[in-house]
Design a protein around this motif. Structure first.
Motif, PDB file in Angstrom:
ATOM      1  N   LYS A   1       0.827  -1.217   0.000  1.00  0.00           N
ATOM      2  CA  LYS A   1       0.000   0.000   0.000  1.00  0.00           C
ATOM      3  C   LYS A   1       0.857   1.262   0.000  1.00  0.00           C
ATOM      4  O   LYS A   1       0.368   2.342  -0.280  1.00  0.00           O
ATOM      5  N   LEU A   2       2.116   1.134   0.341  1.00  0.00           N
ATOM      6  CA  LEU A   2       3.003   2.287   0.417  1.00  0.00           C
ATOM      7  C   LEU A   2       3.769   2.523  -0.890  1.00  0.00           C
ATOM      8  O   LEU A   2       4.590   3.413  -0.964  1.00  0.00           O
ATOM      9  N   ARG A   3       3.478   1.715  -1.910  1.00  0.00           N
ATOM     10  CA  ARG A   3       4.133   1.876  -3.212  1.00  0.00           C
ATOM     11  C   ARG A   3       3.192   2.565  -4.178  1.00  0.00           C
ATOM     12  O   ARG A   3       1.980   2.294  -4.177  1.00  0.00           O
ATOM     13  N   PRO A   4       3.717   3.433  -5.036  1.00  0.00           N
ATOM     14  CA  PRO A   4       2.853   4.062  -6.038  1.00  0.00           C
ATOM     15  C   PRO A   4       2.427   3.034  -7.083  1.00  0.00           C
ATOM     16  O   PRO A   4       3.112   2.018  -7.272  1.00  0.00           O
ATOM     17  N   PRO A   5       1.304   3.279  -7.766  1.00  0.00           N
ATOM     18  CA  PRO A   5       0.888   2.340  -8.813  1.00  0.00           C
ATOM     19  C   PRO A   5       1.909   2.322  -9.948  1.00  0.00           C
ATOM     20  O   PRO A   5       2.632   3.286 -10.157  1.00  0.00           O
ATOM     21  N   ALA A   6       1.957   1.228 -10.662  1.00  0.00           N
ATOM     22  CA  ALA A   6       2.885   1.106 -11.795  1.00  0.00           C
ATOM     23  C   ALA A   6       2.550   2.152 -12.845  1.00  0.00           C
ATOM     24  O   ALA A   6       1.385   2.540 -13.010  1.00  0.00           O
ATOM     25  N   ALA A   7       3.551   2.605 -13.539  1.00  0.00           N
ATOM     26  CA  ALA A   7       3.358   3.619 -14.577  1.00  0.00           C
ATOM     27  C   ALA A   7       2.360   3.121 -15.614  1.00  0.00           C
ATOM     28  O   ALA A   7       2.419   1.988 -16.063  1.00  0.00           O
ATOM     29  N   GLY A   8       1.432   3.971 -15.980  1.00  0.00           N
ATOM     30  CA  GLY A   8       0.453   3.635 -17.007  1.00  0.00           C
ATOM     31  C   GLY A   8      -0.740   2.852 -16.517  1.00  0.00           C
ATOM     32  O   GLY A   8      -1.660   2.593 -17.277  1.00  0.00           O
ATOM     33  N   THR A   9      -0.750   2.458 -15.251  1.00  0.00           N
ATOM     34  CA  THR A   9      -1.846   1.648 -14.726  1.00  0.00           C
ATOM     35  C   THR A   9      -3.180   2.364 -14.850  1.00  0.00           C
ATOM     36  O   THR A   9      -4.169   1.762 -15.257  1.00  0.00           O
ATOM     37  N   GLU A  10      -3.204   3.644 -14.537  1.00  0.00           N
ATOM     38  CA  GLU A  10      -4.454   4.404 -14.590  1.00  0.00           C
ATOM     39  C   GLU A  10      -4.992   4.450 -16.021  1.00  0.00           C
ATOM     40  O   GLU A  10      -6.182   4.257 -16.239  1.00  0.00           O
ATOM     41  N   ASN A  11      -4.126   4.689 -16.989  1.00  0.00           N
ATOM     42  CA  ASN A  11      -4.571   4.724 -18.382  1.00  0.00           C
ATOM     43  C   ASN A  11      -5.106   3.371 -18.822  1.00  0.00           C
ATOM     44  O   ASN A  11      -6.129   3.285 -19.494  1.00  0.00           O
ATOM     45  N   ALA A  12      -4.427   2.308 -18.447  1.00  0.00           N
ATOM     46  CA  ALA A  12      -4.873   0.963 -18.807  1.00  0.00           C
ATOM     47  C   ALA A  12      -6.235   0.671 -18.184  1.00  0.00           C
ATOM     48  O   ALA A  12      -7.116   0.101 -18.842  1.00  0.00           O
ATOM     49  N   ASP A  13      -6.408   1.069 -16.938  1.00  0.00           N
ATOM     50  CA  ASP A  13      -7.693   0.862 -16.263  1.00  0.00           C
ATOM     51  C   ASP A  13      -8.811   1.610 -16.981  1.00  0.00           C
ATOM     52  O   ASP A  13      -9.907   1.083 -17.158  1.00  0.00           O
ATOM     53  N   ARG A  14      -8.518   2.844 -17.405  1.00  0.00           N
ATOM     54  CA  ARG A  14      -9.536   3.645 -18.099  1.00  0.00           C
ATOM     55  C   ARG A  14      -9.903   3.029 -19.438  1.00  0.00           C
ATOM     56  O   ARG A  14     -11.088   2.942 -19.793  1.00  0.00           O
TER      57      ARG A  14
ATOM     58  N   GLY B   1     -10.226  10.015 -22.689  1.00  0.00           N
ATOM     59  CA  GLY B   1      -9.371  11.127 -22.278  1.00  0.00           C
ATOM     60  C   GLY B   1      -7.908  10.724 -22.131  1.00  0.00           C
ATOM     61  O   GLY B   1      -7.074  11.528 -21.742  1.00  0.00           O
ATOM     62  N   VAL B   2      -7.592   9.472 -22.440  1.00  0.00           N
ATOM     63  CA  VAL B   2      -6.196   9.017 -22.409  1.00  0.00           C
ATOM     64  C   VAL B   2      -5.492   9.660 -23.606  1.00  0.00           C
ATOM     65  O   VAL B   2      -6.034   9.649 -24.716  1.00  0.00           O
ATOM     66  N   PRO B   3      -4.306  10.229 -23.413  1.00  0.00           N
ATOM     67  CA  PRO B   3      -3.610  10.884 -24.525  1.00  0.00           C
ATOM     68  C   PRO B   3      -3.423   9.947 -25.714  1.00  0.00           C
ATOM     69  O   PRO B   3      -3.133   8.758 -25.544  1.00  0.00           O
ATOM     70  N   ARG B   4      -3.582  10.475 -26.908  1.00  0.00           N
ATOM     71  CA  ARG B   4      -3.506   9.681 -28.143  1.00  0.00           C
ATOM     72  C   ARG B   4      -2.200   8.902 -28.223  1.00  0.00           C
ATOM     73  O   ARG B   4      -2.185   7.751 -28.632  1.00  0.00           O
ATOM     74  N   GLY B   5      -1.108   9.501 -27.831  1.00  0.00           N
ATOM     75  CA  GLY B   5       0.176   8.824 -27.882  1.00  0.00           C
ATOM     76  C   GLY B   5       0.285   7.654 -26.922  1.00  0.00           C
ATOM     77  O   GLY B   5       1.141   6.786 -27.091  1.00  0.00           O
ATOM     78  N   SER B   6      -0.560   7.609 -25.923  1.00  0.00           N
ATOM     79  CA  SER B   6      -0.526   6.525 -24.934  1.00  0.00           C
ATOM     80  C   SER B   6      -1.479   5.383 -25.266  1.00  0.00           C
ATOM     81  O   SER B   6      -1.272   4.258 -24.811  1.00  0.00           O
ATOM     82  N   VAL B   7      -2.513   5.666 -26.036  1.00  0.00           N
ATOM     83  CA  VAL B   7      -3.548   4.658 -26.298  1.00  0.00           C
ATOM     84  C   VAL B   7      -2.964   3.427 -26.987  1.00  0.00           C
ATOM     85  O   VAL B   7      -3.254   2.293 -26.601  1.00  0.00           O
ATOM     86  N   GLY B   8      -2.138   3.610 -27.991  1.00  0.00           N
ATOM     87  CA  GLY B   8      -1.556   2.476 -28.708  1.00  0.00           C
ATOM     88  C   GLY B   8      -0.712   1.591 -27.806  1.00  0.00           C
ATOM     89  O   GLY B   8      -0.792   0.362 -27.868  1.00  0.00           O
ATOM     90  N   VAL B   9       0.083   2.213 -26.956  1.00  0.00           N
ATOM     91  CA  VAL B   9       0.930   1.469 -26.026  1.00  0.00           C
ATOM     92  C   VAL B   9       0.061   0.703 -25.035  1.00  0.00           C
ATOM     93  O   VAL B   9       0.301  -0.482 -24.756  1.00  0.00           O
TER      94      VAL B   9
END
Length: 86
Positions: free
Chosen positions: A15-28, A51-59
């Motif tokens: 619980k004391l670790r931040p979420p992995a990078a990109g997790t929020e976008n993947a969840d959305r 609302g996920v940035p276009r450059g991130s959607v493909g990844v």
């Protein structure tokens, strides 16, 4: 954002670790496609709908596909039927 000493002392380590990078976008993206599981969308439409940035959607889509959660044909993407059953 700082946390209290109580949280520091009592919270489990994960619980004391931040979420992995990109997790929020993947969840959305996954939530968007799951809610609309009877349709398929282009990355541009997913970008507009989430609302996920276009450059991130493909990844994000590629990573979700690697995990077996989404699939695509041509330019269109949808949630994998097995993923909605989970």
């Amino acid at each position: 954002m700082p946390i209290s000493i109580d949280q520091f002392e009592k919270a489990p380590e994960p619980k004391l670790r931040p979420p992995a990078a990109g997790t929020e976008n993947a969840d959305r993206v996954l939530a968007y496609l799951t809610e609309r599981h009877r349709e398929a969308f282009t990355p541009a439409e997913i970008c507009q709908g989430t609302g996920v940035p276009r450059g991130s959607v493909g990844v994000v889509l590629a990573r979700l596909e690697d995990r077996g959660l989404v699939r695509h044909r041509g330019a269109y993407w949808t949630v994998d039927p097995d993923a909605t059953a989970r």
